[in-house]
Design a protein around this motif. Structure first.
Motif, PDB file in Angstrom:
ATOM      1  N   THR A  33       0.835  -1.205   0.000  1.00 25.14           N
ATOM      2  CA  THR A  33       0.000   0.000   0.000  1.00 25.14           C
ATOM      3  C   THR A  33       0.866   1.251   0.000  1.00 25.14           C
ATOM      4  O   THR A  33       0.616   2.204  -0.761  1.00 25.14           O
ATOM      5  CB  THR A  33      -0.927   0.015   1.224  1.00 25.14           C
ATOM      6  OG1 THR A  33      -1.754  -1.153   1.197  1.00 25.14           O
ATOM      7  CG2 THR A  33      -1.805   1.254   1.224  1.00 25.14           C
ATOM      8  N   GLN A  37       1.159   4.208  -2.864  1.00 28.23           N
ATOM      9  CA  GLN A  37       0.916   5.598  -2.485  1.00 28.23           C
ATOM     10  C   GLN A  37       2.082   6.489  -2.876  1.00 28.23           C
ATOM     11  O   GLN A  37       1.885   7.614  -3.358  1.00 28.23           O
ATOM     12  CB  GLN A  37       0.645   5.681  -0.984  1.00 28.23           C
ATOM     13  CG  GLN A  37      -0.714   5.126  -0.566  1.00 28.23           C
ATOM     14  CD  GLN A  37      -0.920   5.118   0.938  1.00 28.23           C
ATOM     15  OE1 GLN A  37       0.030   5.281   1.708  1.00 28.23           O
ATOM     16  NE2 GLN A  37      -2.170   4.924   1.360  1.00 28.23           N
ATOM     17  N   GLU A  40       1.984   6.925  -6.678  1.00 29.76           N
ATOM     18  CA  GLU A  40       0.949   7.878  -7.071  1.00 29.76           C
ATOM     19  C   GLU A  40       1.372   9.307  -6.765  1.00 29.76           C
ATOM     20  O   GLU A  40       1.115  10.229  -7.561  1.00 29.76           O
ATOM     21  CB  GLU A  40      -0.356   7.554  -6.336  1.00 29.76           C
ATOM     22  CG  GLU A  40      -1.026   6.271  -6.823  1.00 29.76           C
ATOM     23  CD  GLU A  40      -2.297   5.951  -6.068  1.00 29.76           C
ATOM     24  OE1 GLU A  40      -3.238   5.399  -6.679  1.00 29.76           O
ATOM     25  OE2 GLU A  40      -2.352   6.258  -4.852  1.00 29.76           O
ATOM     26  N   LYS A  41       2.021   9.509  -5.622  1.00 36.18           N
ATOM     27  CA  LYS A  41       2.483  10.847  -5.248  1.00 36.18           C
ATOM     28  C   LYS A  41       3.543  11.349  -6.218  1.00 36.18           C
ATOM     29  O   LYS A  41       3.524  12.513  -6.643  1.00 36.18           O
ATOM     30  CB  LYS A  41       3.032  10.821  -3.822  1.00 36.18           C
ATOM     31  CG  LYS A  41       3.462  12.192  -3.305  1.00 36.18           C
ATOM     32  CD  LYS A  41       3.918  12.112  -1.858  1.00 36.18           C
ATOM     33  CE  LYS A  41       4.340  13.491  -1.347  1.00 36.18           C
ATOM     34  NZ  LYS A  41       4.803  13.425   0.072  1.00 36.18           N
ATOM     35  N   ILE A  45      -0.820  11.327  -9.870  1.00 38.70           N
ATOM     36  CA  ILE A  45      -2.107  10.799 -10.324  1.00 38.70           C
ATOM     37  C   ILE A  45      -2.551   9.676  -9.387  1.00 38.70           C
ATOM     38  O   ILE A  45      -1.746   9.102  -8.659  1.00 38.70           O
ATOM     39  CB  ILE A  45      -2.032  10.233 -11.763  1.00 38.70           C
ATOM     40  CG1 ILE A  45      -0.976   9.108 -11.836  1.00 38.70           C
ATOM     41  CG2 ILE A  45      -1.726  11.318 -12.769  1.00 38.70           C
ATOM     42  CD1 ILE A  45      -0.917   8.394 -13.164  1.00 38.70           C
ATOM     43  N   GLN A  46      -3.836   9.358  -9.413  1.00 37.46           N
ATOM     44  CA  GLN A  46      -4.346   8.209  -8.671  1.00 37.46           C
ATOM     45  C   GLN A  46      -4.455   7.037  -9.629  1.00 37.46           C
ATOM     46  O   GLN A  46      -5.061   7.140 -10.699  1.00 37.46           O
ATOM     47  CB  GLN A  46      -5.713   8.517  -8.062  1.00 37.46           C
ATOM     48  CG  GLN A  46      -6.254   7.391  -7.191  1.00 37.46           C
ATOM     49  CD  GLN A  46      -7.553   7.760  -6.509  1.00 37.46           C
ATOM     50  OE1 GLN A  46      -7.798   8.937  -6.230  1.00 37.46           O
ATOM     51  NE2 GLN A  46      -8.391   6.762  -6.242  1.00 37.46           N
ATOM     52  N   HIS A  49      -8.908   2.984  -7.976  1.00 31.66           N
ATOM     53  CA  HIS A  49     -10.058   3.358  -7.163  1.00 31.66           C
ATOM     54  C   HIS A  49      -9.976   2.546  -5.884  1.00 31.66           C
ATOM     55  O   HIS A  49      -9.712   1.336  -5.923  1.00 31.66           O
ATOM     56  CB  HIS A  49     -11.366   3.041  -7.889  1.00 31.66           C
ATOM     57  CG  HIS A  49     -11.584   3.871  -9.120  1.00 31.66           C
ATOM     58  ND1 HIS A  49     -11.758   5.240  -9.088  1.00 31.66           N
ATOM     59  CD2 HIS A  49     -11.649   3.508 -10.440  1.00 31.66           C
ATOM     60  CE1 HIS A  49     -11.923   5.691 -10.308  1.00 31.66           C
ATOM     61  NE2 HIS A  49     -11.848   4.666 -11.163  1.00 31.66           N
ATOM     62  N   ARG A  50     -10.143   3.149  -4.752  1.00 31.10           N
ATOM     63  CA  ARG A  50     -10.025   2.421  -3.502  1.00 31.10           C
ATOM     64  C   ARG A  50     -11.254   1.538  -3.281  1.00 31.10           C
ATOM     65  O   ARG A  50     -12.396   1.957  -3.481  1.00 31.10           O
ATOM     66  CB  ARG A  50      -9.850   3.395  -2.326  1.00 31.10           C
ATOM     67  CG  ARG A  50      -8.591   4.248  -2.421  1.00 31.10           C
ATOM     68  CD  ARG A  50      -7.328   3.357  -2.400  1.00 31.10           C
ATOM     69  NE  ARG A  50      -6.113   4.168  -2.431  1.00 31.10           N
ATOM     70  CZ  ARG A  50      -5.329   4.292  -3.489  1.00 31.10           C
ATOM     71  NH1 ARG A  50      -5.645   3.669  -4.599  1.00 31.10           N
ATOM     72  NH2 ARG A  50      -4.238   5.029  -3.423  1.00 31.10           N
ATOM     73  N   THR A  57      -7.979   3.436 -12.356  1.00 32.53           N
ATOM     74  CA  THR A  57      -8.535   4.681 -12.858  1.00 32.53           C
ATOM     75  C   THR A  57      -8.174   4.790 -14.337  1.00 32.53           C
ATOM     76  O   THR A  57      -7.404   3.981 -14.863  1.00 32.53           O
ATOM     77  CB  THR A  57      -7.953   5.872 -12.098  1.00 32.53           C
ATOM     78  OG1 THR A  57      -6.535   5.923 -12.333  1.00 32.53           O
ATOM     79  CG2 THR A  57      -8.216   5.754 -10.598  1.00 32.53           C
ATOM     80  N   GLY A  60      -4.616   5.160 -14.459  1.00 31.24           N
ATOM     81  CA  GLY A  60      -3.992   3.891 -14.114  1.00 31.24           C
ATOM     82  C   GLY A  60      -3.972   2.924 -15.281  1.00 31.24           C
ATOM     83  O   GLY A  60      -3.019   2.155 -15.455  1.00 31.24           O
TER      84      GLY A  60
END
Length: 301
Positions: A33, A37, A40-41, A45-46, A49-50, A57, A60
């Motif tokens: 995880t 993270q 993504e940082k 971008i993300q 989807h959680r 996404t 993604g």
């Protein structure tokens, strides 16, 4: 961004959940995880989807389509930097056909060591078939040999042509004659290189055009054939650059496609590390072949 983050992303795609990806990579789920993270940082971008199920996404999905290329490029850059770092103290693995071992490669090694004195070289002699297999298995960095019949997995750079030559003892009935037909030599025992030698397939093709089958003996070492021909009624088949004794002579035999292409053979479909040592040795080989060909017309550049 680092390789662990990229591998974590790829493993999640393969396994379908963060937990199974963590299990496969032998990580705690929190580690996976945290890696995603951070990724993504860094990308801004993300990627997912959680939720309980892994759902990419839109951004993604774009990143997922390129993940294999990104990992491959990362590995290539890593290997390249390591290779460049150790380029002065490593080992080159080089293959060559028999004629290359007599003068070209020994002279090239001497010149190479003038510039790279700490680089070791491992030479393997073989025919085109055996050398191409070693190149394919990455046991050789490159080889100087003939052109394989199947080039699907190779990159071949032609350097020169070798001519197939026929030899006899000076007292042989064919000695001193001109324009000898191929049919005439079939009346005598023939001594040639092994079935995987450069020219064997050319001879087999020529033999197939005649009803009579020759008495054919094979020797894996082409340079030994003149010794077998000495005081022998047979006809030897060698390469034009093969060294001969004074009592062994070449005869003029008609042969379709008498030239065989020789060049540098490397693997295809992989990122080949163009280290300065490899490039230098290949350049020296090219210069050495050109020098010898200028003095020896049997090499047809």
């Amino acid at each position: 961004m680092d390789l662990k983050e990229l591998m974590a992303f790829k493993t999640i795609l393969q396994e379908g959940t963060f937990s199974r990806a963590a299990e496969k990579l032998n990580y705690a789920q929190s580690t996976i995880t945290n890696q995603i993270q951070r990724l993504e940082k860094e990308l801004g971008i993300q990627l997912f989807h959680r939720g309980w199920e892994v759902e990419l996404t839109s951004a993604g999905q774009v990143f997922a389509a390129e993940i294999d290329n990104l990992i491959q490029h990362w590995n290539y850059v890593s290997e390249l930097t390591k290779a460049l770092q150790h380029d002065e103290i490593g080992t080159l693995h080089i293959g060559g056909i028999e004629s290359m071992m007599e003068s070209v490669l020994p002279n090239a090694l001497r010149k190479f060591h003038e510039q790279k004195p700490k680089m070791a070289c491992n030479f393997i002699q073989g025919n085109t078939d055996s050398l191409s297999q070693l190149v394919l298995q990455s046991e050789l960095d490159f080889a100087i040999c003939g052109e394989p019949s199947d080039l699907s997995f190779f990159y071949f750079e032609p350097l020169y042509h070798e001519k197939i030559a026929f030899i006899v003892d000076e007292n042989h009935p064919l000695s001193g004659r001109d324009d000898i037909s191929f049919r005439e030599i079939l009346e005598y025992p023939i001594i040639a290189g092994g079935r995987t030698c450069l020219y064997y397939l050319r001879l087999a093709k020529q033999f197939s055009r005649f009803e009579s089958k020759p008495t054919l003996s094979t020797i894996s070492q082409i340079s030994a054939i003149p010794h077998f021909i000495r005081k022998n009624p047979g006809v030897g088949v060698v390469l034009d650059s093969t060294s001969l004794m004074t009592d062994i002579i070449k005869i003029d035999v008609e042969l379709s496609e008498p030239f065989i292409q020789v060049g540098i053979l490397q693997r295809r479909n992989r990122e080949y590390l163009a280290t300065s040592s490899k490039k230098l040795f290949i350049q020296i080989i090219k210069e050495e072949i050109e020098r010898i060909s200028n003095a020896n017309p049997t090499l047809h550049i």
